[in-house]
Design a protein around this motif. Structure first.
Motif, mmCIF file in Angstrom:
data_model
loop_
_atom_site.group_PDB
_atom_site.id
_atom_site.type_symbol
_atom_site.label_atom_id
_atom_site.label_comp_id
_atom_site.label_asym_id
_atom_site.label_seq_id
_atom_site.Cartn_x
_atom_site.Cartn_y
_atom_site.Cartn_z
ATOM 1 N N HIS A 160 0.828 -1.228 0.155
ATOM 2 C CA HIS A 160 -0.071 0.205 -0.317
ATOM 3 C C HIS A 160 0.665 1.174 -0.424
ATOM 4 O O HIS A 160 1.964 0.952 0.743
ATOM 5 C CB HIS A 160 -0.819 -0.076 1.279
ATOM 6 C CG HIS A 160 -1.952 -1.030 1.277
ATOM 7 N ND1 HIS A 160 -3.580 -0.693 1.335
ATOM 8 C CD2 HIS A 160 -2.204 -2.618 0.725
ATOM 9 C CE1 HIS A 160 -4.181 -2.025 0.916
ATOM 10 N NE2 HIS A 160 -3.324 -2.474 0.956
ATOM 11 N N PRO A 161 0.476 2.105 -0.985
ATOM 12 C CA PRO A 161 1.078 3.697 -1.140
ATOM 13 C C PRO A 161 1.400 3.720 0.426
ATOM 14 O O PRO A 161 2.488 5.121 0.577
ATOM 15 C CB PRO A 161 1.062 4.475 -2.070
ATOM 16 C CG PRO A 161 -0.548 3.809 -2.310
ATOM 17 C CD PRO A 161 -0.057 1.992 -1.837
ATOM 18 N N GLY A 162 0.561 4.181 1.434
ATOM 19 C CA GLY A 162 0.800 4.835 2.441
ATOM 20 C C GLY A 162 -0.097 6.484 2.335
ATOM 21 O O GLY A 162 -0.674 6.894 0.949
ATOM 22 N N ARG A 168 5.027 6.609 2.417
ATOM 23 C CA ARG A 168 5.033 6.045 0.489
ATOM 24 C C ARG A 168 6.727 5.750 0.411
ATOM 25 O O ARG A 168 7.624 5.092 -0.251
ATOM 26 C CB ARG A 168 4.864 7.031 -0.496
ATOM 27 C CG ARG A 168 5.035 6.921 -1.749
ATOM 28 C CD ARG A 168 4.145 7.769 -2.735
ATOM 29 N NE ARG A 168 4.911 7.422 -4.011
ATOM 30 C CZ ARG A 168 4.189 6.869 -5.239
ATOM 31 N NH1 ARG A 168 2.730 6.335 -4.721
ATOM 32 N NH2 ARG A 168 4.163 6.828 -6.555
ATOM 33 N N GLU A 169 7.922 6.590 1.058
ATOM 34 C CA GLU A 169 9.641 7.142 0.764
ATOM 35 C C GLU A 169 9.707 5.720 1.492
ATOM 36 O O GLU A 169 10.664 5.250 0.839
ATOM 37 C CB GLU A 169 10.389 7.663 1.590
ATOM 38 C CG GLU A 169 10.758 8.318 0.223
ATOM 39 C CD GLU A 169 10.909 9.913 0.970
ATOM 40 O OE1 GLU A 169 11.859 9.927 1.808
ATOM 41 O OE2 GLU A 169 10.550 11.462 0.536
ATOM 42 N N LYS A 170 8.973 5.530 2.781
ATOM 43 C CA LYS A 170 9.884 3.949 3.647
ATOM 44 C C LYS A 170 9.371 2.483 2.056
ATOM 45 O O LYS A 170 10.192 2.158 2.046
ATOM 46 C CB LYS A 170 9.440 3.964 4.495
ATOM 47 C CG LYS A 170 10.040 4.886 5.599
ATOM 48 C CD LYS A 170 9.495 5.022 7.047
ATOM 49 C CE LYS A 170 9.751 5.666 8.203
ATOM 50 N NZ LYS A 170 9.417 6.496 9.316
ATOM 51 N N THR A 186 -0.544 -0.910 -4.568
ATOM 52 C CA THR A 186 -2.244 -0.943 -4.489
ATOM 53 C C THR A 186 -2.827 -0.674 -3.877
ATOM 54 O O THR A 186 -2.244 -0.626 -2.639
ATOM 55 C CB THR A 186 -2.371 -2.946 -4.866
ATOM 56 O OG1 THR A 186 -3.918 -3.279 -4.717
ATOM 57 C CG2 THR A 186 -1.583 -3.169 -3.357
ATOM 58 N N ASP A 187 -3.665 -0.508 -3.834
ATOM 59 C CA ASP A 187 -5.128 -0.395 -2.744
ATOM 60 C C ASP A 187 -6.054 -1.279 -2.088
ATOM 61 O O ASP A 187 -6.582 -1.464 -1.519
ATOM 62 C CB ASP A 187 -6.138 0.275 -3.484
ATOM 63 C CG ASP A 187 -7.070 0.698 -3.721
ATOM 64 O OD1 ASP A 187 -7.131 -0.709 -4.973
ATOM 65 O OD2 ASP A 187 -7.938 1.303 -4.087
ATOM 66 N N GLY A 188 -5.678 -2.338 -3.016
ATOM 67 C CA GLY A 188 -5.623 -3.970 -2.137
ATOM 68 C C GLY A 188 -7.191 -4.249 -3.196
ATOM 69 O O GLY A 188 -8.461 -5.119 -2.330
ATOM 70 N N GLY A 205 1.667 2.743 10.389
ATOM 71 C CA GLY A 205 2.440 3.437 10.157
ATOM 72 C C GLY A 205 3.515 2.321 9.526
ATOM 73 O O GLY A 205 4.937 3.350 9.614
ATOM 74 N N ILE A 206 3.637 0.923 9.383
ATOM 75 C CA ILE A 206 4.540 0.591 9.539
ATOM 76 C C ILE A 206 4.861 0.101 7.942
ATOM 77 O O ILE A 206 4.069 -0.558 7.342
ATOM 78 C CB ILE A 206 4.759 -1.512 10.029
ATOM 79 C CG1 ILE A 206 4.159 -0.989 11.700
ATOM 80 C CG2 ILE A 206 6.567 -1.381 9.878
ATOM 81 C CD1 ILE A 206 3.829 -2.173 11.890
ATOM 82 N N PRO A 207 6.073 0.422 7.517
ATOM 83 C CA PRO A 207 6.359 -0.191 6.186
ATOM 84 C C PRO A 207 5.988 -1.831 6.142
ATOM 85 O O PRO A 207 6.777 -2.249 6.245
ATOM 86 C CB PRO A 207 7.892 0.278 6.187
ATOM 87 C CG PRO A 207 8.335 1.089 6.800
ATOM 88 C CD PRO A 207 8.308 1.030 8.087
ATOM 89 N N ALA A 208 4.807 -1.784 4.857
ATOM 90 C CA ALA A 208 4.799 -3.442 4.478
ATOM 91 C C ALA A 208 5.014 -3.049 4.148
ATOM 92 O O ALA A 208 4.587 -3.350 2.242
ATOM 93 C CB ALA A 208 3.615 -3.621 6.079
ATOM 94 N N LEU A 209 5.028 -4.549 3.077
ATOM 95 C CA LEU A 209 5.295 -5.699 2.168
ATOM 96 C C LEU A 209 4.282 -6.851 1.535
ATOM 97 O O LEU A 209 4.816 -7.698 3.390
ATOM 98 C CB LEU A 209 6.405 -5.650 1.015
ATOM 99 C CG LEU A 209 7.721 -6.170 0.488
ATOM 100 C CD1 LEU A 209 6.928 -7.806 0.235
ATOM 101 C CD2 LEU A 209 8.979 -6.339 -0.476
ATOM 102 N N THR A 210 3.968 -7.668 0.249
ATOM 103 C CA THR A 210 3.021 -8.478 0.527
ATOM 104 C C THR A 210 4.230 -9.119 -0.512
ATOM 105 O O THR A 210 4.565 -8.163 -1.297
ATOM 106 C CB THR A 210 1.907 -9.166 0.636
ATOM 107 O OG1 THR A 210 1.507 -10.252 1.013
ATOM 108 C CG2 THR A 210 0.646 -8.267 -0.328
ATOM 109 N N THR A 211 3.151 -10.414 -0.900
ATOM 110 C CA THR A 211 4.298 -11.091 -2.675
ATOM 111 C C THR A 211 3.170 -11.846 -2.692
ATOM 112 O O THR A 211 2.660 -12.459 -2.347
ATOM 113 C CB THR A 211 5.486 -11.830 -1.954
ATOM 114 O OG1 THR A 211 5.412 -13.197 -1.188
ATOM 115 C CG2 THR A 211 6.218 -11.038 -1.552
#
Ligand code: CA
Length: 335
Positions: A160-162, A168-170, A186-188, A205-211
């Motif tokens: 999510h871009p935040g 977003r930068e993180k 994505t906004d999901g 507020g935690i930078p997070a990614l999924t795959t």
């Protein structure tokens, strides 16, 4: 009292070293009145650096992340770490043991139940623990998924871009460090929206990614390699395991999900004959596929056409299809 988790562990998150234990999910059944379900939990900590939460098995029929995290748990040593790595390779353990997307205990889809609720059954209780107990300890979150039984996916990372430039930068730094072939903002929509693990982390507020690293409920060796390399690159880049021997040159292609407006869904049930491959560039109006009718051999198949131009990111895996099943998702280069 709804904020008190029912789950507990004998492991001490604040202790240095490598600990392997279970997160205990109370589950009272005919044969185990006071029993608990063991969700594997490994913590490797040393020094004062950031905390990375690594999860897989959120959906039980997605395997690249499960194997990558088990291997990391065995191989990574506390002497290599400056910070903390919390590893949960089988987060929805009942679903993992059943080889299913959802839990056999309550049909709960762990990636649709965030931020969780301890009173809504065992699956929502796991989500609640992750959101209330683990997220506050974390600086970075990675939840490793694949397509599971019903989808096949190009190997990609999503985030999510935040809501702020800073977030977003993180997020961009995390995607870049992970270095999947494609990184998708994505906004999901079309997926789990704001009910997913990575969306809940982003909300805090935690930078997070999924795959998404493959699909069809089988192991993609390429997807496994991307998971293993990506996690090690993140550990190195953020200084949690700075000495890891991993190639840290990044070459991810930044994409944007076109969401459910561009997705193709089955208009009625039948046999799905796809006409486009993963990674293929399609143009609005192109034939996407056909639905054939096994109960009406003389009936012409229904032809489906893409409504938007872009690249195919995922495709339905099983041929037998019901009305409403997602057949294709489409993404495009981020501007
Ligand atoms: Ca999944």
């Amino acid at each position: 009292m709804s904020d008190v988790s029912m789950l507990w562990t004998g492991l001490d998150y604040e202790r240095s070293g490598k600990q392997s234990d279970y997160l205990r999910l109370p589950h009272s059944s005919d044969l185990s009145a006071y029993g608990w379900i063991p969700i594997p939990l490994v913590v490797i900590a040393n020094g004062t650096g950031p905390t990375l939460l690594l999860t897989a098995g959120t959906h039980g029929d997605e395997y690249e992340g499960q194997i990558a995290l088990n291997r990391l748990a065995r191989e990574l040593q506390p002497e290599e770490v400056n910070g903390r790595v919390i590893i949960m390779p089988a987060l929805n353990f009942p679903a993992v043991m059943a080889g299913r997307r959802v839990s056999p205990l309550d049909e709960g889809n762990l990636n649709r139940l965030f931020p969780g609720d301890p009173k809504m059954g065992p699956t929502a209780a796991i989500a609640h623990y992750v959101d209330r107990v683990l997220f506050p300890k974390c600086d970075l979150v990675i939840d490793l998924h694949s397509g599971g039984r019903s989808l096949d996916y190009l190997p990609l990372a999503l985030a999510h871009p935040g809501s702020s430039d800073d977030h977003r930068e993180k997020v961009m730094a995390l995607l870049d460090a992970f270095g999947a072939p494609f990184s998708v903002l994505t906004d999901g929509s079309g997926g789990g929206g704001h009910t997913t693990l990575y969306a809940a982390a982003a909300k805090r507020g935690i930078p997070a990614l999924t795959t998404e690293l493959g699909g069809g409920a089988t192991l993609s060796p390429r997807g496994l390699a991307i998971a293993e390399t990506g996690v090690r690159r993140v550990l190195k880049h953020f200084g949690i395991a700075p000495g890891l021997d991993v190639d840290d040159t990044s070459s991810t292609r930044l994409m944007r999900s076109l969401g459910r407006e561009a997705a193709i869904y089955a208009p009625e049930g039948g046999l799905f004959e796809p006409n486009a491959d993963l990674g293929e560039m399609v143009t609005a109006g192109d034939l996407a596929g056909r639905i054939h009718f096994p109960d009406s051999p003389m009936r012409d198949p229904v032809e489906l056409h893409f409504s938007t131009s872009g690249m195919i990111s995922c495709r339905r895996f099983p041929t037998l299809t019901q009305r409403g099943d997602c057949l294709f998702n489409v993404m495009t280069d981020a501007e």
